[in-house]
Design a protein around this motif. Structure first.
Motif, PDB file in Angstrom:
ATOM      1  N   HIS A  27      96.956  86.177  58.978  1.00  0.00           N
ATOM      2  CA  HIS A  27      97.576  84.895  58.651  1.00  0.00           C
ATOM      3  C   HIS A  27      97.343  83.883  59.769  1.00  0.00           C
ATOM      4  CE1 HIS A  27     100.755  81.967  57.643  1.00  0.00           C
ATOM      5  NE2 HIS A  27     100.634  82.437  56.400  1.00  0.00           N
ATOM      6  N   LYS A  28      97.455  84.333  61.010  1.00  0.00           N
ATOM      7  CA  LYS A  28      97.233  83.444  62.158  1.00  0.00           C
ATOM      8  C   LYS A  28      95.784  82.960  62.205  1.00  0.00           C
ATOM      9  CE  LYS A  28      98.773  86.037  65.494  1.00  0.00           C
ATOM     10  NZ  LYS A  28      99.102  86.436  66.883  1.00  0.00           N
ATOM     11  N   GLU A  29      94.844  83.873  61.948  1.00  0.00           N
ATOM     12  CA  GLU A  29      93.428  83.497  61.990  1.00  0.00           C
ATOM     13  C   GLU A  29      93.083  82.513  60.890  1.00  0.00           C
ATOM     14  OE1 GLU A  29      91.427  87.221  61.780  1.00  0.00           O
ATOM     15  OE2 GLU A  29      91.597  87.609  63.950  1.00  0.00           O
ATOM     16  N   ALA A  30      93.772  82.619  59.766  1.00  0.00           N
ATOM     17  CA  ALA A  30      93.502  81.728  58.631  1.00  0.00           C
ATOM     18  C   ALA A  30      94.179  80.365  58.798  1.00  0.00           C
ATOM     19  CB  ALA A  30      93.955  82.386  57.332  1.00  0.00           C
ATOM     20  N   ASN A  31      95.400  80.355  59.333  1.00  0.00           N
ATOM     21  CA  ASN A  31      96.179  79.115  59.393  1.00  0.00           C
ATOM     22  C   ASN A  31      96.315  78.520  60.794  1.00  0.00           C
ATOM     23  OD1 ASN A  31      97.449  78.939  56.475  1.00  0.00           O
ATOM     24  ND2 ASN A  31      97.571  81.077  57.099  1.00  0.00           N
ATOM     25  N   LYS A  32      95.939  79.301  61.789  1.00  0.00           N
ATOM     26  CA  LYS A  32      95.971  78.860  63.187  1.00  0.00           C
ATOM     27  C   LYS A  32      97.345  78.306  63.580  1.00  0.00           C
ATOM     28  CE  LYS A  32      90.999  78.325  63.568  1.00  0.00           C
ATOM     29  NZ  LYS A  32      90.712  79.046  62.313  1.00  0.00           N
ATOM     30  N   TYR A  78      91.424  79.093  68.079  1.00  0.00           N
ATOM     31  CA  TYR A  78      90.486  77.991  67.881  1.00  0.00           C
ATOM     32  C   TYR A  78      89.113  78.252  68.507  1.00  0.00           C
ATOM     33  CZ  TYR A  78      94.113  75.090  65.835  1.00  0.00           C
ATOM     34  OH  TYR A  78      95.088  74.592  64.993  1.00  0.00           O
ATOM     35  N   VAL A  79      89.075  79.034  69.587  1.00  0.00           N
ATOM     36  CA  VAL A  79      87.780  79.296  70.234  1.00  0.00           C
ATOM     37  C   VAL A  79      87.113  80.552  69.686  1.00  0.00           C
ATOM     38  CG1 VAL A  79      88.565  78.162  72.340  1.00  0.00           C
ATOM     39  CG2 VAL A  79      88.736  80.654  72.153  1.00  0.00           C
ATOM     40  N   ASN A  80      87.878  81.378  68.998  1.00  0.00           N
ATOM     41  CA  ASN A  80      87.350  82.639  68.480  1.00  0.00           C
ATOM     42  C   ASN A  80      86.084  82.466  67.631  1.00  0.00           C
ATOM     43  OD1 ASN A  80      87.809  85.496  68.529  1.00  0.00           O
ATOM     44  ND2 ASN A  80      88.355  85.396  66.374  1.00  0.00           N
ATOM     45  N   PRO A  81      86.018  81.462  66.736  1.00  0.00           N
ATOM     46  CA  PRO A  81      84.801  81.294  65.923  1.00  0.00           C
ATOM     47  C   PRO A  81      83.560  80.938  66.743  1.00  0.00           C
ATOM     48  CG  PRO A  81      86.669  80.126  64.944  1.00  0.00           C
ATOM     49  CD  PRO A  81      87.078  80.525  66.312  1.00  0.00           C
ATOM     50  N   LEU A  82      83.740  80.484  67.980  1.00  0.00           N
ATOM     51  CA  LEU A  82      82.609  80.088  68.815  1.00  0.00           C
ATOM     52  C   LEU A  82      81.883  81.289  69.414  1.00  0.00           C
ATOM     53  CD1 LEU A  82      84.305  77.141  70.777  1.00  0.00           C
ATOM     54  CD2 LEU A  82      82.956  77.014  68.666  1.00  0.00           C
ATOM     55  N   PHE A  83      82.515  82.451  69.354  1.00  0.00           N
ATOM     56  CA  PHE A  83      81.939  83.655  69.954  1.00  0.00           C
ATOM     57  C   PHE A  83      81.379  84.574  68.883  1.00  0.00           C
ATOM     58  CE2 PHE A  83      84.820  82.128  73.174  1.00  0.00           C
ATOM     59  CZ  PHE A  83      84.180  82.412  74.371  1.00  0.00           C
ATOM     60  N   LYS A  84      80.138  84.973  69.069  1.00  0.00           N
ATOM     61  CA  LYS A  84      79.538  85.944  68.166  1.00  0.00           C
ATOM     62  C   LYS A  84      80.149  87.320  68.403  1.00  0.00           C
ATOM     63  CE  LYS A  84      75.062  87.742  66.641  1.00  0.00           C
ATOM     64  NZ  LYS A  84      73.574  87.704  66.840  1.00  0.00           N
ATOM     65  N   ASN A  85      80.352  87.634  69.689  1.00  0.00           N
ATOM     66  CA  ASN A  85      80.982  88.895  70.070  1.00  0.00           C
ATOM     67  C   ASN A  85      82.489  88.663  70.170  1.00  0.00           C
ATOM     68  OD1 ASN A  85      81.891  91.281  71.215  1.00  0.00           O
ATOM     69  ND2 ASN A  85      80.276  91.398  72.748  1.00  0.00           N
ATOM     70  N   LYS A  86      83.253  89.129  69.192  1.00  0.00           N
ATOM     71  CA  LYS A  86      84.686  88.853  69.118  1.00  0.00           C
ATOM     72  C   LYS A  86      85.497  89.584  70.194  1.00  0.00           C
ATOM     73  CE  LYS A  86      83.937  86.294  65.598  1.00  0.00           C
ATOM     74  NZ  LYS A  86      83.923  84.826  65.776  1.00  0.00           N
ATOM     75  N   SER A  87      84.876  90.545  70.855  1.00  0.00           N
ATOM     76  CA  SER A  87      85.608  91.245  71.912  1.00  0.00           C
ATOM     77  C   SER A  87      85.791  90.361  73.145  1.00  0.00           C
ATOM     78  CB  SER A  87      84.868  92.530  72.301  1.00  0.00           C
ATOM     79  OG  SER A  87      83.605  92.252  72.857  1.00  0.00           O
ATOM     80  N   ILE A  88      84.920  89.362  73.320  1.00  0.00           N
ATOM     81  CA  ILE A  88      85.014  88.489  74.498  1.00  0.00           C
ATOM     82  C   ILE A  88      86.303  87.677  74.490  1.00  0.00           C
ATOM     83  CG2 ILE A  88      83.961  86.530  75.711  1.00  0.00           C
ATOM     84  CD1 ILE A  88      81.237  87.626  74.913  1.00  0.00           C
ATOM     85  N   PRO A  89      86.604  86.909  73.417  1.00  0.00           N
ATOM     86  CA  PRO A  89      87.876  86.180  73.423  1.00  0.00           C
ATOM     87  C   PRO A  89      89.091  87.106  73.457  1.00  0.00           C
ATOM     88  CG  PRO A  89      86.806  86.000  71.273  1.00  0.00           C
ATOM     89  CD  PRO A  89      85.802  86.580  72.225  1.00  0.00           C
ATOM     90  N   PHE A  90      88.971  88.297  72.870  1.00  0.00           N
ATOM     91  CA  PHE A  90      90.090  89.246  72.890  1.00  0.00           C
ATOM     92  C   PHE A  90      90.434  89.647  74.319  1.00  0.00           C
ATOM     93  CE2 PHE A  90      91.352  93.719  73.241  1.00  0.00           C
ATOM     94  CZ  PHE A  90      92.560  93.684  72.564  1.00  0.00           C
TER      95      PHE A  90
END
Length: 234
Positions: A27-32, A78-90
């Motif tokens: 829900h957070k990823e969809a609605n931010k 908001y920055v998560n979509p900018l990373f191809k590797n999702k482990s980096i923002p995590f």
């Protein structure tokens, strides 16, 4: 102070990993910022921090941690979509949360405490750990480069899987040497041989068998030499 720091980290782990259902994350990823679960998540953290602090006078610490958690999580969405590797923002997200907790705990003597930790670091151990990771993988790649060109692989594998397996096994070997459990290294070699048996049996390739054997021995050898150097250094 260290005990309180550990309690606050525990509160963070409980709130982020055990009291946050997958439904909330989606829900957070969809609605931010419009997601109600984002604010509920921060409120839960505030409650957990207050429980761990167990002092109403320290409400401001819990407030700072909860509010910072809210904004760090929001920024991550908001920055998560900018990373191809999702482990980096995590991992950046988790690092920032821990950093804020650390600053809140040691704000009165932050510089002195940080410098003391830095000075007390076991630098030979840091060197050993770093060496058995990527540097050793690159050294092995150069050493085995001429042999790898002669190996024909007709099966698919995960990208860089061999590299990561090698890094993990060398870290295990280094740990076993430091704590003096040499027998565990034998068990590790046995376990790897068992897992590799089917691949070698199906390929029926002597070159591949020799290549894997050489690679394994070189990998373990680098870790063992590194471990012995560290132990004797100390």
């Amino acid at each position: 102070m260290m005990q309180l720091f550990a309690k606050l980290v525990l509160a963070h782990l409980l709130g982020d990993f055990m009291l946050q259902p997958t439904k909330w994350v989606v829900h957070k990823e969809a609605n931010k910022a419009a997601s109600r679960y984002l604010y509920l998540h921060a409120l839960i953290h505030f409650g957990l921090y207050m429980i761990m602090l167990w002092d109403i006078q320290k409400w401001w610490i819990a407030s700072i941690l909860a509010i910072s958690h809210l904004f760090i999580d929001m920024a991550k969405l908001y920055v998560n979509p900018l990373f191809k590797n999702k482990s980096i923002p995590f991992f950046l997200d988790q690092l920032l949360h821990l950093l804020v907790i650390y600053v809140c705990m040691y704000y009165q003597n932050l510089y002195e405490h940080t410098m003391a930790l830095f000075i007390r670091l076991d630098w030979p151990l840091v060197l050993a750990i770093v060496f058995v990771t990527t540097p050793s993988a690159i050294i092995m790649g150069k050493f085995l480069e001429g042999m790898s060109n002669q190996i024909n692989t007709d099966h698919k594998s995960l990208p860089n899987a061999g590299k990561y397996i090698g890094i993990i096994e060398r870290l295990f070997v280094l740990t076993f040497i430091i704590i003096g459990r040499w027998e565990a290294i034998g068990l590790l070699i046995t376990a790897k041989s068992v897992f590799r048996f089917n691949d070698l049996k199906e390929s029926n390739s002597r070159k591949l068998t020799e290549y894997i054997l050489i690679g394994t021995l070189v990998s373990f050898g680098l870790a063992i030499v590194t471990g012995l150097l560290y132990v004797n250094w100390n």
